[in-house]
Design an enzyme around this catalytic site. Structure first.
Site, mmCIF file in Angstrom:
data_model
loop_
_atom_site.group_PDB
_atom_site.id
_atom_site.type_symbol
_atom_site.label_atom_id
_atom_site.label_comp_id
_atom_site.label_asym_id
_atom_site.label_seq_id
_atom_site.Cartn_x
_atom_site.Cartn_y
_atom_site.Cartn_z
ATOM 1 N N LYS A 120 25.386 55.691 70.895
ATOM 2 C CA LYS A 120 24.201 55.659 70.028
ATOM 3 C C LYS A 120 24.319 56.723 68.937
ATOM 4 O O LYS A 120 23.957 56.486 67.778
ATOM 5 C CB LYS A 120 22.941 55.874 70.883
ATOM 6 N N LYS B 65 15.806 63.408 64.253
ATOM 7 C CA LYS B 65 15.976 63.764 65.676
ATOM 8 C C LYS B 65 17.363 63.331 66.154
ATOM 9 O O LYS B 65 18.077 64.074 66.828
ATOM 10 C CB LYS B 65 14.892 63.072 66.510
HETATM 11 P P1 NAD Z 1 7.067 55.896 70.414
HETATM 12 O O1 NAD Z 1 6.709 57.285 70.029
HETATM 13 O O2 NAD Z 1 6.412 54.742 69.756
HETATM 14 O O3 NAD Z 1 6.880 55.687 72.016
HETATM 15 C C1 NAD Z 1 7.087 56.691 72.980
HETATM 16 C C2 NAD Z 1 6.008 56.526 74.051
HETATM 17 O O4 NAD Z 1 6.239 57.472 75.095
HETATM 18 C C3 NAD Z 1 4.589 56.785 73.522
HETATM 19 O O5 NAD Z 1 3.733 55.694 73.857
HETATM 20 C C4 NAD Z 1 4.174 58.070 74.221
HETATM 21 O O6 NAD Z 1 2.774 58.141 74.490
HETATM 22 C C5 NAD Z 1 4.976 57.971 75.510
HETATM 23 N N1 NAD Z 1 5.156 59.267 76.170
HETATM 24 C C6 NAD Z 1 5.490 60.454 75.609
HETATM 25 N N2 NAD Z 1 5.569 61.410 76.549
HETATM 26 C C7 NAD Z 1 5.257 60.812 77.738
HETATM 27 C C8 NAD Z 1 5.145 61.276 79.066
HETATM 28 N N3 NAD Z 1 5.362 62.561 79.371
HETATM 29 N N4 NAD Z 1 4.809 60.375 80.038
HETATM 30 C C9 NAD Z 1 4.582 59.081 79.735
HETATM 31 N N5 NAD Z 1 4.656 58.588 78.477
HETATM 32 C C10 NAD Z 1 5.000 59.442 77.497
HETATM 33 O O7 NAD Z 1 8.668 55.806 70.229
HETATM 34 P P2 NAD Z 1 9.557 54.469 70.119
HETATM 35 O O8 NAD Z 1 9.710 54.097 68.698
HETATM 36 O O9 NAD Z 1 9.086 53.471 71.131
HETATM 37 O O10 NAD Z 1 10.980 55.084 70.562
HETATM 38 C C11 NAD Z 1 11.321 55.368 71.911
HETATM 39 C C12 NAD Z 1 12.786 55.788 71.952
HETATM 40 O O11 NAD Z 1 13.602 54.710 71.456
HETATM 41 C C13 NAD Z 1 13.106 57.007 71.083
HETATM 42 O O12 NAD Z 1 14.058 57.802 71.732
HETATM 43 C C14 NAD Z 1 13.684 56.387 69.812
HETATM 44 O O13 NAD Z 1 14.577 57.251 69.123
HETATM 45 C C15 NAD Z 1 14.405 55.174 70.369
HETATM 46 N N6 NAD Z 1 14.595 54.080 69.406
HETATM 47 C C16 NAD Z 1 13.577 53.708 68.571
HETATM 48 C C17 NAD Z 1 13.789 52.675 67.672
HETATM 49 C C18 NAD Z 1 12.696 52.259 66.711
HETATM 50 O O14 NAD Z 1 12.992 51.495 65.756
HETATM 51 N N7 NAD Z 1 11.448 52.653 66.884
HETATM 52 C C19 NAD Z 1 15.023 52.014 67.615
HETATM 53 C C20 NAD Z 1 16.019 52.390 68.508
HETATM 54 C C21 NAD Z 1 15.801 53.433 69.406
#
Ligand code: NAD
Length: 299
Positions: A172, A240
């Site tokens: 990644k 990040k």
């Molecule tokens: P997001 O911020 O929308 O979702 C993260 C979720 O985790 C939130 O709902 C938050 O409330 C929850 N959370 C945080 N701390 C917590 C805890 N202690 N206990 C329970 N829940 C908790 O982020 P996302 O866009 O869904 O991304 C998630 C991961 O996937 C990240 O690492 C991101 O880099 C990766 N990612 C995102 C994308 C994208 O396009 N958004 C693409 C590929 C990879």
């Protein structure tokens, strides 16, 4: 026997991914610190968990989709965390984008409890999560991968076991280098064209058939020309990921000058209020340096 799945982290990515597992018939327990994030899935038949420990106690497979390494450490290794409830023989799949070193730490801790762990970060964004077409890059043991495969296939299409624990996160990180550096290259190329008085839209079109053609030139190049900077993938998240790249490089004693440049440009854009913009907005940082906006020539 159908695996009972626990899913922790129901954000932009996690919620649609968990939805696919529920519709596929897996008994599902969900958890997010934001209670309302659980509501839709609970209304559709999922059980609401109360803590990561309790979710793990109810599950054969625990999936996490959290923002960053500290959250994954807290949820899996912390107090009332997944490991405290995990049964021997269970499987943890972390699908967040985090430090490879943290992924290896999680895997070692799971093994110490007689359980298994995979790092399985994804590419494909919100659209890929909603359409179950994510690319999934996996690190861990082959037997754990075979066990996880039918579950991962409900969320993605191109699913590869790359190597041992941490190898998924390294893949990644490699992905994020290529995407970030290519966005910077496309920014410079289109800005050069505009400054020279040549229509960047025509330049993009002309290049799409040739050797410089790429998904980034196609999609992000178009966003730059259209000034369509609503996310998409946010600059803050890509920064990040560049920090993950550079921290890992530092651990390895490796110099990655292009990645460092891109990370600094992202820092600059964030300082100018761009944290929540799509990563294609990196072009605006080059425009600030040039004191020239791409659309300016045609205005
Ligand atoms: P997001 O911020 O929308 O979702 C993260 C979720 O985790 C939130 O709902 C938050 O409330 C929850 N959370 C945080 N701390 C917590 C805890 N202690 N206990 C329970 N829940 C908790 O982020 P996302 O866009 O869904 O991304 C998630 C991961 O996937 C990240 O690492 C991101 O880099 C990766 N990612 C995102 C994308 C994208 O396009 N958004 C693409 C590929 C990879």
């Amino acid at each position: 026997m159908t695996e009972r799945i626990g899913f922790i982290g129901l954000g932009i990515m996690g919620k649609p991914m968990a939805g696919h597992l529920l519709r596929a018939g897996y008994p599902l327990t969900v958890l997010d610190i934001v209670q309302t994030a659980q509501d839709e899935l609970v209304a559709a038949g999922a059980r609401a968990g109360t803590s990561p420990q309790e979710v793990a106690a109810q599950s054969d497979v625990v999936i996490t989709m959290l923002p960053d390494s500290p959250e994954v450490e807290q949820v899996i290794l912390g107090k009332q965390g997944v490991l405290e409830g995990l049964r021997a023989g269970a499987l943890v799949i972390d699908m967040s984008t985090i430090l490879p070193s943290t992924a290896r730490k999680v895997a070692a801790a799971a093994r110490a409890r007689g359980a298994d762990a995979l790092d399985a970060p994804v590419s494909g964004g919100e659209v890929g999560a909603k359409n179950a077409t994510l690319t999934i890059m996996v690190g861990g043991a082959p037997a754990a991968f075979e066990r996880a495969k039918p579950i991962l296939e409900k969320m993605g299409k191109n699913i590869t076991l790359v190597g041992e624990a941490g190898a998924g996160q390294i893949t990644k990180a490699a992905n994020q280098i290529i995407v970030g550096v290519t966005i910077a290259a496309v920014s410079e190329a289109l800005l050069l064209a505009a400054k020279a008085g040549v229509d960047p839209a025509k330049v993009r079109e002309a290049l799409m058939g040739g050797f410089a053609s790429s998904r980034i030139l196609e999609l992000h190049g178009n966003r730059m020309i259209q000034r369509a900077f609503a996310p998409g993938f946010k600059i803050r998240l890509h920064r990040k990921d560049m920090n993950i790249v550079l921290n890992t490089a530092r651990e390895l004693g490796l110099s990655l000058p292009m990645s460092a440049h891109v990370a600094e440009l992202m820092n600059g854009l964030i300082a100018h209020g761009g944290a929540e913009l799509d990563h294609s907005a990196l072009v605006t940082m080059f425009e600030k340096l040039a004191n020239f906006e791409m659309g300016a020539a045609s205005q």
